[in-house]
Design an enzyme around this catalytic site. Structure first.
Site, short mmCIF file in Angstrom:
data_model
loop_
_atom_site.label_atom_id
_atom_site.label_comp_id
_atom_site.label_asym_id
_atom_site.label_seq_id
_atom_site.Cartn_x
_atom_site.Cartn_y
_atom_site.Cartn_z
N VAL A 55 0.02 -14.51 -3.75
CA VAL A 55 -1.51 -14.02 -3.63
C VAL A 55 -1.34 -12.47 -2.71
O VAL A 55 -1.93 -11.65 -3.09
CB VAL A 55 -2.45 -15.01 -2.73
CG1 VAL A 55 -3.67 -14.37 -2.29
CG2 VAL A 55 -2.81 -16.21 -3.70
N VAL A 58 -0.04 -9.98 -5.07
CA VAL A 58 -0.85 -9.50 -5.99
C VAL A 58 -1.88 -8.59 -5.41
O VAL A 58 -2.33 -7.61 -5.78
CB VAL A 58 -1.43 -10.52 -6.93
CG1 VAL A 58 -2.59 -10.42 -7.74
CG2 VAL A 58 -0.24 -11.19 -7.91
N GLU A 59 -2.72 -9.05 -4.19
CA GLU A 59 -3.67 -8.68 -3.48
C GLU A 59 -3.24 -7.17 -2.81
O GLU A 59 -4.23 -6.19 -3.16
CB GLU A 59 -4.17 -9.39 -2.67
CG GLU A 59 -5.00 -10.83 -2.86
CD GLU A 59 -6.37 -10.36 -3.69
OE1 GLU A 59 -6.93 -9.18 -3.50
OE2 GLU A 59 -6.89 -11.29 -3.99
N SER A 60 -2.16 -6.97 -2.11
CA SER A 60 -1.82 -5.94 -1.57
C SER A 60 -0.42 -5.32 -1.47
O SER A 60 -0.07 -4.40 -1.10
CB SER A 60 -2.41 -6.23 -0.04
OG SER A 60 -1.12 -6.96 0.60
N TYR A 166 -6.06 -11.59 -13.07
CA TYR A 166 -5.56 -11.89 -11.55
C TYR A 166 -4.92 -13.35 -11.58
O TYR A 166 -3.89 -13.43 -10.90
CB TYR A 166 -6.81 -12.04 -10.62
CG TYR A 166 -6.47 -12.55 -9.33
CD1 TYR A 166 -5.91 -11.59 -8.33
CD2 TYR A 166 -6.87 -13.67 -8.89
CE1 TYR A 166 -5.70 -11.98 -7.08
CE2 TYR A 166 -6.55 -13.98 -7.63
CZ TYR A 166 -5.87 -13.10 -6.62
OH TYR A 166 -5.53 -13.74 -5.55
#
Length: 194
Positions: A55, A58-60, A166
């Site tokens: 996560v 992918v997020e940051s 996502y």
């Protein structure tokens, strides 16, 4: 002729070296930064640490100062309103929005939130990830709409293109993290699955 043979031999040696070190090479692109915090809070909130890493990737991409175009903050890209709600439920004292930039607090809140979504969606990782990205309310609507869910338990197609991508991206990253670090976290994964 000799030069071409030398080039072929060197190329073969280089290929062998790359193959022997393939995991180490992949770990450069798929790091386990903030490992202590990821392990600590994934254990505390019964979440797979490799999922947390996926996560974050992918997020940051492990940038603790990341801000999304929509205004989500930090490693796990938590929206300010969601952060406030999580902080209240976690009973965090002196919570301020800036704390979303603190990597330990951000990871703790993200793990708590994933656990909360796991509880709501019975551990269905696709629903959890869809809710993390697209909102739990939207996932509940999709589950109750025959156009998106035939049985009301699984989503057959996610209507938000961004959320669909996502979910697929996190699952792909999870599989890579599992291949690279799964051996190290087997005991942690068994604990989280029970």
């Amino acid at each position: 002729m000799k030069f071409k043979t030398i080039i072929k031999i060197l190329s073969l040696i280089l290929l062998v070296i790359i193959l022997i070190n393939i995991k180490s090479i992949f770990k450069i692109f798929y790091p386990m930064k903030y490992e202590d915090h990821i392990v600590k809070y994934s254990q505390r909130y019964n979440v797979d640490p490799l999922l947390v890493a996926a996560v974050i990737k992918v997020e940051s991409n492990f940038n603790e100062k990341a801000i999304s175009p929509r205004g989500a903050y930090g490693l796990m890209q938590i929206m300010p309103d969601t952060g406030l709600w999580i902080a209240k439920n976690m009973k965090l004292k002196d919570y301020k929005e800036e704390k979303l930039y603190d990597n330990e607090i951000n990871i703790a809140m993200g793990c708590w939130y994933i656990n909360n979504l796991n509880t709501e969606f019975n551990g269905d990782i696709e629903l959890v990830l869809a809710a993390y990205n697209g909102g739990r309310g939207n996932v509940q609507k999709w589950l109750s709409d025959k156009q998106y869910s035939k049985d009301g338990k699984k989503i057959d197609n996610i209507p938000f293109g961004e959320t669909d991508k996502y979910v697929k991206k996190v699952k792909t990253n999870y599989n890579i993290y599992f291949k690279l670090y799964g051996d190290k976290y087997k005991t942690s994964l068994k604990t989280n699955e029970s």
